[in-house]
Write a protein that holds these residues in place. Structure first.
Motif, PDB file in Angstrom:
ATOM      1  N   MET A 165      12.249  -7.205 -40.362  1.00  0.00           N
ATOM      2  CA  MET A 165      13.270  -6.249 -40.763  1.00  0.00           C
ATOM      3  C   MET A 165      14.625  -6.924 -40.684  1.00  0.00           C
ATOM      4  SD  MET A 165      12.037  -2.730 -38.854  1.00  0.00           S
ATOM      5  CE  MET A 165      13.010  -1.711 -39.989  1.00  0.00           C
ATOM      6  N   ALA A 166      15.573  -6.388 -41.406  1.00  0.00           N
ATOM      7  CA  ALA A 166      16.955  -6.860 -41.317  1.00  0.00           C
ATOM      8  C   ALA A 166      17.720  -5.946 -40.377  1.00  0.00           C
ATOM      9  CB  ALA A 166      17.607  -6.884 -42.691  1.00  0.00           C
ATOM     10  N   ALA A 167      18.427  -6.548 -39.431  1.00  0.00           N
ATOM     11  CA  ALA A 167      19.333  -5.794 -38.556  1.00  0.00           C
ATOM     12  C   ALA A 167      20.740  -5.935 -39.124  1.00  0.00           C
ATOM     13  CB  ALA A 167      19.270  -6.325 -37.132  1.00  0.00           C
ATOM     14  N   LYS A 170      26.334  -1.183 -38.589  1.00  0.00           N
ATOM     15  CA  LYS A 170      26.498   0.161 -39.147  1.00  0.00           C
ATOM     16  C   LYS A 170      27.559   0.136 -40.250  1.00  0.00           C
ATOM     17  CE  LYS A 170      23.882   3.144 -36.811  1.00  0.00           C
ATOM     18  NZ  LYS A 170      22.917   4.059 -37.477  1.00  0.00           N
ATOM     19  N   GLY A 171      27.264   0.842 -41.347  1.00  0.00           N
ATOM     20  CA  GLY A 171      28.193   0.891 -42.461  1.00  0.00           C
ATOM     21  C   GLY A 171      28.090  -0.282 -43.409  1.00  0.00           C
ATOM     22  N   HIS A 172      27.113  -1.173 -43.182  1.00  0.00           N
ATOM     23  CA  HIS A 172      26.937  -2.336 -44.056  1.00  0.00           C
ATOM     24  C   HIS A 172      26.532  -1.862 -45.459  1.00  0.00           C
ATOM     25  CE1 HIS A 172      25.145  -6.078 -45.606  1.00  0.00           C
ATOM     26  NE2 HIS A 172      25.876  -6.711 -44.700  1.00  0.00           N
ATOM     27  N   PRO A 173      26.947  -2.578 -46.521  1.00  0.00           N
ATOM     28  CA  PRO A 173      26.591  -2.170 -47.894  1.00  0.00           C
ATOM     29  C   PRO A 173      25.087  -2.028 -48.129  1.00  0.00           C
ATOM     30  CG  PRO A 173      28.304  -3.847 -47.941  1.00  0.00           C
ATOM     31  CD  PRO A 173      27.876  -3.719 -46.513  1.00  0.00           C
ATOM     32  N   LEU A 174      24.247  -2.761 -47.363  1.00  0.00           N
ATOM     33  CA  LEU A 174      22.807  -2.694 -47.555  1.00  0.00           C
ATOM     34  C   LEU A 174      22.132  -1.641 -46.663  1.00  0.00           C
ATOM     35  CD1 LEU A 174      21.922  -6.511 -47.821  1.00  0.00           C
ATOM     36  CD2 LEU A 174      22.272  -4.854 -49.670  1.00  0.00           C
ATOM     37  N   THR A 178      16.319  -1.119 -49.158  1.00  0.00           N
ATOM     38  CA  THR A 178      15.284  -2.099 -48.823  1.00  0.00           C
ATOM     39  C   THR A 178      15.670  -3.391 -49.526  1.00  0.00           C
ATOM     40  OG1 THR A 178      13.942  -1.238 -50.644  1.00  0.00           O
ATOM     41  CG2 THR A 178      13.407  -0.458 -48.440  1.00  0.00           C
ATOM     42  N   PRO A 179      16.511  -4.198 -48.912  1.00  0.00           N
ATOM     43  CA  PRO A 179      17.092  -5.363 -49.596  1.00  0.00           C
ATOM     44  C   PRO A 179      16.076  -6.482 -49.807  1.00  0.00           C
ATOM     45  CG  PRO A 179      17.721  -5.348 -47.295  1.00  0.00           C
ATOM     46  CD  PRO A 179      17.010  -4.057 -47.543  1.00  0.00           C
ATOM     47  N   SER A 180      16.299  -7.252 -50.823  1.00  0.00           N
ATOM     48  CA  SER A 180      15.506  -8.455 -51.081  1.00  0.00           C
ATOM     49  C   SER A 180      16.095  -9.608 -50.271  1.00  0.00           C
ATOM     50  CB  SER A 180      15.543  -8.799 -52.567  1.00  0.00           C
ATOM     51  OG  SER A 180      16.862  -9.179 -52.944  1.00  0.00           O
ATOM     52  N   MET A 181      15.325 -10.685 -50.161  1.00  0.00           N
ATOM     53  CA  MET A 181      15.828 -11.872 -49.478  1.00  0.00           C
ATOM     54  C   MET A 181      17.054 -12.421 -50.205  1.00  0.00           C
ATOM     55  SD  MET A 181      13.960 -12.529 -46.760  1.00  0.00           S
ATOM     56  CE  MET A 181      13.962 -14.283 -46.400  1.00  0.00           C
ATOM     57  N   ALA A 182      17.058 -12.326 -51.541  1.00  0.00           N
ATOM     58  CA  ALA A 182      18.205 -12.809 -52.311  1.00  0.00           C
ATOM     59  C   ALA A 182      19.462 -12.021 -51.957  1.00  0.00           C
ATOM     60  CB  ALA A 182      17.909 -12.710 -53.802  1.00  0.00           C
ATOM     61  N   GLN A 183      19.315 -10.704 -51.768  1.00  0.00           N
ATOM     62  CA  GLN A 183      20.475  -9.893 -51.382  1.00  0.00           C
ATOM     63  C   GLN A 183      20.951 -10.256 -49.974  1.00  0.00           C
ATOM     64  OE1 GLN A 183      18.374  -6.116 -52.431  1.00  0.00           O
ATOM     65  NE2 GLN A 183      20.359  -5.519 -53.328  1.00  0.00           N
ATOM     66  N   LEU A 184      20.010 -10.472 -49.061  1.00  0.00           N
ATOM     67  CA  LEU A 184      20.391 -10.823 -47.692  1.00  0.00           C
ATOM     68  C   LEU A 184      21.106 -12.161 -47.635  1.00  0.00           C
ATOM     69  CD1 LEU A 184      17.161  -9.761 -45.742  1.00  0.00           C
ATOM     70  CD2 LEU A 184      19.338  -8.535 -45.861  1.00  0.00           C
ATOM     71  N   VAL A 255      16.551  -2.109 -41.400  1.00  0.00           N
ATOM     72  CA  VAL A 255      16.002  -1.762 -42.709  1.00  0.00           C
ATOM     73  C   VAL A 255      14.836  -2.690 -43.023  1.00  0.00           C
ATOM     74  CG1 VAL A 255      18.182  -0.847 -43.590  1.00  0.00           C
ATOM     75  CG2 VAL A 255      17.628  -3.265 -43.944  1.00  0.00           C
ATOM     76  N   TYR A 256      13.813  -2.134 -43.686  1.00  0.00           N
ATOM     77  CA  TYR A 256      12.693  -2.952 -44.137  1.00  0.00           C
ATOM     78  C   TYR A 256      13.116  -3.769 -45.344  1.00  0.00           C
ATOM     79  CZ  TYR A 256       9.471  -0.549 -40.998  1.00  0.00           C
ATOM     80  OH  TYR A 256       8.832  -0.069 -39.884  1.00  0.00           O
ATOM     81  N   LEU A 257      12.384  -4.859 -45.601  1.00  0.00           N
ATOM     82  CA  LEU A 257      12.684  -5.733 -46.724  1.00  0.00           C
ATOM     83  C   LEU A 257      11.928  -5.286 -47.965  1.00  0.00           C
ATOM     84  CD1 LEU A 257      12.430  -9.224 -44.963  1.00  0.00           C
ATOM     85  CD2 LEU A 257      14.353  -7.617 -45.007  1.00  0.00           C
ATOM     86  N   ALA A 258      12.478  -5.603 -49.117  1.00  0.00           N
ATOM     87  CA  ALA A 258      11.796  -5.296 -50.371  1.00  0.00           C
ATOM     88  C   ALA A 258      10.479  -6.055 -50.454  1.00  0.00           C
ATOM     89  CB  ALA A 258      12.697  -5.649 -51.551  1.00  0.00           C
ATOM     90  N   GLU A 259      10.467  -7.299 -49.940  1.00  0.00           N
ATOM     91  CA  GLU A 259       9.243  -8.104 -49.912  1.00  0.00           C
ATOM     92  C   GLU A 259       8.449  -7.737 -48.661  1.00  0.00           C
ATOM     93  OE1 GLU A 259      12.347  -9.290 -50.219  1.00  0.00           O
ATOM     94  OE2 GLU A 259      12.459 -10.998 -51.569  1.00  0.00           O
TER      95      GLU A 259
END
Length: 300
Positions: A165-167, A170-174, A178-184, A255-259
């Motif tokens: 998961m991505a940590a 709070k208030g982050h755009p993502l 469920t963001p992708s690795m490319a977005q992260l 948040v969980y990842l798209a992948e």
């Protein structure tokens, strides 16, 4: 260098007077002085400045004193615990672990084993690499880590694969996505642990590199809790195993990842081909239940 030399040095460092130190040690002053001189020769450094006003610790002496105190305290504790275990006739069972595995069901294993009257359980926080060395040296009996390592003397069992998961602050755009690795990869990354390597940090870096993604490492931390604190401070984002979301930490969203296929294992490491002791058999039986709980969705 013997333990007695370290004890002699510590008394001399406290007293800063060889005559008083010798009296404390119930020995004559000239032999004590010779022992300290020999210790300095062996180390190749001066531990004391010797002046008209008496002794004073050098910078190296201060460093050696602080660390020698820790060594002697550890030795004394080990001797005391060894005698206590011998008197109690309990079997010592040592568990090595990386902190991120302790947010799930592993505490239940510890709880079950602690209730055994014939078991003396000890817990040792170690990285996956350190666990392999500790198993081979006999310092631990079983280890729980994240990193697959190839060693002929150690066998590793994958208990289960855990989603990453991505940590996020709070208030982050993502947040809420469920963001992708490319977005992260567009945001500064916090890695852990910083040392020793290889570690989970290298596993995470490899996940980005295999996808051809360039990242900016904002900070490296030694512990997951430190990494989460840095996330809450908005220094960056980090990737954590799913179990870490159980941490109630202000200022952080998970948040969980798209992948969804991106996972990291929980590995159980044991000495290869070693007949299991009664305690190990009990630990293995408890693990089977805990792993089945995880796989079937029955969480503690």
């Amino acid at each position: 260098m013997e333990l007695r030399h370290l004890r002699y040095f510590c008394v001399a460092a406290r007293e800063l007077n060889m005559t008083r130190a010798a009296a404390k040690l119930h020995m004559a002053q000239p032999p004590l002085t010779r022992q300290i001189n020999n210790l300095e020769k062996e180390l190749g450094v001066r531990l004391f400045d010797r002046g008209s006003r008496g002794l004073a610790l050098t910078a190296a002496g201060h460093f050696f004193y602080e660390h020698t105190l820790q060594i002697l305290e550890k030795v004394d504790t080990t001797v005391t615990d060894t005698r206590r275990i011998a008197r109690s006739h309990r079997q010592l069972f040592s568990v090595g672990f990386v902190p991120s595995v302790f947010y799930g069901q592993l505490p239940l294993l510890v709880r079950e084993l602690r209730q055994k009257d014939d078991v003396e359980l000890t817990l040792v926080e170690l990285t996956s690499v350190q666990q392999i060395q500790a198993l081979k040296a006999g310092r631990i009996d079983i280890g729980f880590g994240r990193l697959r390592l190839d060693d002929p003397e150690v066998e590793q069992e994958v208990l289960f694969e855990e989603p990453l998961m991505a940590a996020l602050p709070k208030g982050h755009p993502l947040e809420g996505t469920t963001p992708s690795m490319a977005q992260l990869a567009e945001y500064p990354l916090i890695l852990f642990p910083a040392t020793p390597r290889p570690s989970m940090a290298d596993t995470v870096l490899g996940m980005f590199r295999r996808r051809g993604l360039k990242i900016t490492v904002a900070q490296e931390a030694n512990e997951v809790q430190t990494a989460l604190g840095l996330v809450a401070s908005e220094m960056g984002i980090t990737l954590v195993p799913e179990q870490v979301k159980r941490v109630q930490r202000d200022g952080i969203s998970f948040v969980y990842l798209a992948e969804s296929h991106i996972t990291i294992p929980i590995l159980c490491s044991r000495r290869r081909d070693e007949p299991p002791s009664p305690v190990m058999r009990e630990a293995n039986a408890i693990l089977e239940v805990l792993v089945e709980n995880r796989r079937s969705g029955r969480y503690p």
